[in-house]
Design a protein around this motif. Sequence first.
Motif, PDB file in Angstrom:
ATOM      1  N   SER A  88       0.838  -1.204   0.000  1.00 52.05           N
ATOM      2  CA  SER A  88       0.000   0.000   0.000  1.00 52.05           C
ATOM      3  C   SER A  88       0.870   1.251   0.000  1.00 52.05           C
ATOM      4  O   SER A  88       0.528   2.257  -0.644  1.00 52.05           O
ATOM      5  CB  SER A  88      -0.943   0.001   1.209  1.00 52.05           C
ATOM      6  OG  SER A  88      -0.224   0.052   2.421  1.00 52.05           O
ATOM      7  N   THR A  89       2.002   1.203   0.691  1.00 52.94           N
ATOM      8  CA  THR A  89       2.929   2.329   0.696  1.00 52.94           C
ATOM      9  C   THR A  89       3.506   2.548  -0.695  1.00 52.94           C
ATOM     10  O   THR A  89       3.618   3.678  -1.174  1.00 52.94           O
ATOM     11  CB  THR A  89       4.073   2.063   1.689  1.00 52.94           C
ATOM     12  OG1 THR A  89       3.536   1.830   2.995  1.00 52.94           O
ATOM     13  CG2 THR A  89       5.026   3.248   1.752  1.00 52.94           C
ATOM     14  N   PHE A  90       3.863   1.449  -1.353  1.00 53.80           N
ATOM     15  CA  PHE A  90       4.424   1.499  -2.706  1.00 53.80           C
ATOM     16  C   PHE A  90       3.398   2.085  -3.678  1.00 53.80           C
ATOM     17  O   PHE A  90       3.731   2.950  -4.507  1.00 53.80           O
ATOM     18  CB  PHE A  90       4.819   0.084  -3.137  1.00 53.80           C
ATOM     19  CG  PHE A  90       5.752   0.022  -4.313  1.00 53.80           C
ATOM     20  CD1 PHE A  90       5.866   1.069  -5.208  1.00 53.80           C
ATOM     21  CD2 PHE A  90       6.517  -1.110  -4.528  1.00 53.80           C
ATOM     22  CE1 PHE A  90       6.741   1.011  -6.287  1.00 53.80           C
ATOM     23  CE2 PHE A  90       7.394  -1.190  -5.601  1.00 53.80           C
ATOM     24  CZ  PHE A  90       7.493  -0.127  -6.476  1.00 53.80           C
ATOM     25  N   MET A  91       2.155   1.633  -3.602  1.00 52.11           N
ATOM     26  CA  MET A  91       1.108   2.105  -4.509  1.00 52.11           C
ATOM     27  C   MET A  91       0.878   3.604  -4.356  1.00 52.11           C
ATOM     28  O   MET A  91       0.794   4.340  -5.347  1.00 52.11           O
ATOM     29  CB  MET A  91      -0.184   1.326  -4.251  1.00 52.11           C
ATOM     30  CG  MET A  91      -0.109  -0.141  -4.643  1.00 52.11           C
ATOM     31  SD  MET A  91      -1.527  -1.110  -4.057  1.00 52.11           S
ATOM     32  CE  MET A  91      -2.882  -0.283  -4.883  1.00 52.11           C
ATOM     33  N   LEU A  92       0.775   4.059  -3.112  1.00 51.65           N
ATOM     34  CA  LEU A  92       0.598   5.491  -2.864  1.00 51.65           C
ATOM     35  C   LEU A  92       1.827   6.258  -3.342  1.00 51.65           C
ATOM     36  O   LEU A  92       1.711   7.344  -3.919  1.00 51.65           O
ATOM     37  CB  LEU A  92       0.365   5.731  -1.377  1.00 51.65           C
ATOM     38  CG  LEU A  92       0.206   7.189  -0.932  1.00 51.65           C
ATOM     39  CD1 LEU A  92      -0.961   7.856  -1.657  1.00 51.65           C
ATOM     40  CD2 LEU A  92       0.016   7.259   0.582  1.00 51.65           C
ATOM     41  N   GLY A  93       3.011   5.679  -3.110  1.00 47.51           N
ATOM     42  CA  GLY A  93       4.244   6.329  -3.522  1.00 47.51           C
ATOM     43  C   GLY A  93       4.354   6.497  -5.022  1.00 47.51           C
ATOM     44  O   GLY A  93       4.826   7.531  -5.513  1.00 47.51           O
ATOM     45  N   SER A 119      -2.610   0.884   6.517  1.00 48.69           N
ATOM     46  CA  SER A 119      -1.784   1.823   7.282  1.00 48.69           C
ATOM     47  C   SER A 119      -0.420   2.000   6.610  1.00 48.69           C
ATOM     48  O   SER A 119       0.599   1.560   7.129  1.00 48.69           O
ATOM     49  CB  SER A 119      -1.597   1.317   8.713  1.00 48.69           C
ATOM     50  OG  SER A 119      -0.989   0.034   8.721  1.00 48.69           O
ATOM     51  N   PRO A 120      -0.392   2.634   5.424  1.00 47.79           N
ATOM     52  CA  PRO A 120       0.886   2.825   4.725  1.00 47.79           C
ATOM     53  C   PRO A 120       1.828   3.719   5.508  1.00 47.79           C
ATOM     54  O   PRO A 120       1.393   4.543   6.319  1.00 47.79           O
ATOM     55  CB  PRO A 120       0.467   3.482   3.401  1.00 47.79           C
ATOM     56  CG  PRO A 120      -0.829   4.161   3.718  1.00 47.79           C
ATOM     57  CD  PRO A 120      -1.517   3.257   4.709  1.00 47.79           C
ATOM     58  N   CYS A 121       3.107   3.548   5.276  1.00 47.29           N
ATOM     59  CA  CYS A 121       4.135   4.360   5.930  1.00 47.29           C
ATOM     60  C   CYS A 121       4.160   5.738   5.262  1.00 47.29           C
ATOM     61  O   CYS A 121       4.527   5.856   4.086  1.00 47.29           O
ATOM     62  CB  CYS A 121       5.495   3.674   5.817  1.00 47.29           C
ATOM     63  SG  CYS A 121       6.859   4.630   6.496  1.00 47.29           S
ATOM     64  N   LEU A 122       3.790   6.769   5.994  1.00 43.14           N
ATOM     65  CA  LEU A 122       3.688   8.097   5.406  1.00 43.14           C
ATOM     66  C   LEU A 122       5.040   8.789   5.281  1.00 43.14           C
ATOM     67  O   LEU A 122       5.227   9.633   4.400  1.00 43.14           O
ATOM     68  CB  LEU A 122       2.735   8.953   6.245  1.00 43.14           C
ATOM     69  CG  LEU A 122       1.299   8.431   6.361  1.00 43.14           C
ATOM     70  CD1 LEU A 122       0.460   9.370   7.207  1.00 43.14           C
ATOM     71  CD2 LEU A 122       0.680   8.247   4.979  1.00 43.14           C
ATOM     72  N   GLU A 123       5.971   8.460   6.158  1.00 41.15           N
ATOM     73  CA  GLU A 123       7.267   9.126   6.133  1.00 41.15           C
ATOM     74  C   GLU A 123       7.980   8.937   4.790  1.00 41.15           C
ATOM     75  O   GLU A 123       8.557   9.875   4.240  1.00 41.15           O
ATOM     76  CB  GLU A 123       8.160   8.614   7.262  1.00 41.15           C
ATOM     77  CG  GLU A 123       7.694   8.977   8.658  1.00 41.15           C
ATOM     78  CD  GLU A 123       6.811   7.895   9.268  1.00 41.15           C
ATOM     79  OE1 GLU A 123       6.096   7.227   8.486  1.00 41.15           O
ATOM     80  OE2 GLU A 123       6.843   7.715  10.495  1.00 41.15           O
ATOM     81  N   VAL A 131      13.241   3.441  -5.494  1.00 45.06           N
ATOM     82  CA  VAL A 131      12.864   3.781  -4.119  1.00 45.06           C
ATOM     83  C   VAL A 131      11.809   2.805  -3.602  1.00 45.06           C
ATOM     84  O   VAL A 131      11.888   2.320  -2.470  1.00 45.06           O
ATOM     85  CB  VAL A 131      12.340   5.235  -4.041  1.00 45.06           C
ATOM     86  CG1 VAL A 131      11.674   5.503  -2.688  1.00 45.06           C
ATOM     87  CG2 VAL A 131      13.485   6.210  -4.254  1.00 45.06           C
ATOM     88  N   GLY A 132      10.822   2.502  -4.446  1.00 41.93           N
ATOM     89  CA  GLY A 132       9.762   1.588  -4.035  1.00 41.93           C
ATOM     90  C   GLY A 132      10.271   0.192  -3.732  1.00 41.93           C
ATOM     91  O   GLY A 132       9.914  -0.401  -2.708  1.00 41.93           O
ATOM     92  N   LEU A 133      11.108  -0.326  -4.607  1.00 42.56           N
ATOM     93  CA  LEU A 133      11.643  -1.675  -4.406  1.00 42.56           C
ATOM     94  C   LEU A 133      12.591  -1.726  -3.207  1.00 42.56           C
ATOM     95  O   LEU A 133      12.562  -2.677  -2.415  1.00 42.56           O
ATOM     96  CB  LEU A 133      12.363  -2.141  -5.670  1.00 42.56           C
ATOM     97  CG  LEU A 133      11.468  -2.442  -6.876  1.00 42.56           C
ATOM     98  CD1 LEU A 133      12.315  -2.755  -8.110  1.00 42.56           C
ATOM     99  CD2 LEU A 133      10.523  -3.613  -6.569  1.00 42.56           C
ATOM    100  N   LEU A 134      13.421  -0.699  -3.074  1.00 44.58           N
ATOM    101  CA  LEU A 134      14.357  -0.647  -1.955  1.00 44.58           C
ATOM    102  C   LEU A 134      13.607  -0.593  -0.630  1.00 44.58           C
ATOM    103  O   LEU A 134      13.932  -1.319   0.318  1.00 44.58           O
ATOM    104  CB  LEU A 134      15.265   0.575  -2.103  1.00 44.58           C
ATOM    105  CG  LEU A 134      16.496   0.655  -1.204  1.00 44.58           C
ATOM    106  CD1 LEU A 134      17.398  -0.547  -1.415  1.00 44.58           C
ATOM    107  CD2 LEU A 134      17.255   1.952  -1.479  1.00 44.58           C
ATOM    108  N   TYR A 135      12.603   0.273  -0.572  1.00 43.00           N
ATOM    109  CA  TYR A 135      11.790   0.383   0.641  1.00 43.00           C
ATOM    110  C   TYR A 135      11.102  -0.939   0.959  1.00 43.00           C
ATOM    111  O   TYR A 135      11.108  -1.401   2.101  1.00 43.00           O
ATOM    112  CB  TYR A 135      10.745   1.489   0.471  1.00 43.00           C
ATOM    113  CG  TYR A 135       9.612   1.364   1.455  1.00 43.00           C
ATOM    114  CD1 TYR A 135       9.761   1.790   2.771  1.00 43.00           C
ATOM    115  CD2 TYR A 135       8.409   0.771   1.081  1.00 43.00           C
ATOM    116  CE1 TYR A 135       8.729   1.640   3.687  1.00 43.00           C
ATOM    117  CE2 TYR A 135       7.377   0.624   1.985  1.00 43.00           C
ATOM    118  CZ  TYR A 135       7.549   1.061   3.285  1.00 43.00           C
ATOM    119  OH  TYR A 135       6.533   0.891   4.187  1.00 43.00           O
ATOM    120  N   THR A 136      10.494  -1.556  -0.053  1.00 44.61           N
ATOM    121  CA  THR A 136       9.746  -2.795   0.158  1.00 44.61           C
ATOM    122  C   THR A 136      10.649  -3.914   0.660  1.00 44.61           C
ATOM    123  O   THR A 136      10.332  -4.603   1.644  1.00 44.61           O
ATOM    124  CB  THR A 136       9.054  -3.237  -1.138  1.00 44.61           C
ATOM    125  OG1 THR A 136       8.142  -2.210  -1.561  1.00 44.61           O
ATOM    126  CG2 THR A 136       8.283  -4.532  -0.928  1.00 44.61           C
TER     127      THR A 136
END
Length: 205
Positions: free
Chosen positions: A53-58, A128-132, A151-156
């Motif tokens: 969900s964080t990746f999608m929003l990102g 509850s995606p990570c907003l930071e 960024v998305g892959l690294l974060y995930t």
Amino acid sequence: MTTLLTGTIMLSLLHGLIPSHWLPVLALKERFGWQGSKTVRIASVAALAHSLSTFMLGVFLGLFSLSLAETLNSYTRWVIPSLLIAIGLYFIIQHHHHHHFHIAEKQKLEKAGATQVVTLLVFMMFLSPCLEIEAYFLMAGTYGWPMILAVGLLYTIVSVLGITFWVYLAQKGLHRFNWHRLEHNAGLVSGGILILTGIISFFIH
């Protein structure tokens, strides 16, 4: 670019350490008597849902940023670094609020039956995606599609491995420590990382 990727790794590592992301899994393990391997699997699925969900929003924010960066030079040079600093200040001011997996949500899970608990856990984590980290997707958009995906892959990867690893270690007795101080100060650390990234970005882009 190096600053962006370094900041992403630092925030993702901190993200994996936040107790509210893995302590509820341990509470459910105690309630339902899950084996260690099953607990780790459930933690990894929940972490993946949270990261997805964080990746999608990102990606959405990154595309918005990309569209502006292609037409506004000042957006890349001044607006994004300023936004990073502003968002960092916000998280520092709001550091006593936890924007992720709260005690009330853990209590909902503990009241559910064994057949419902995994689905409910994954659903709550997805919502509850990570907003930071979203601020970094905005910055990644100024570099183009490859950086948004990087960024998305690294974060995930870092977040899922981090949360899963801490659940694994916690089963060894690590959860007996008092993690409230880390939870309470997570906003301060996240805000500081964002502000530092924003300041550096004024000089290096």
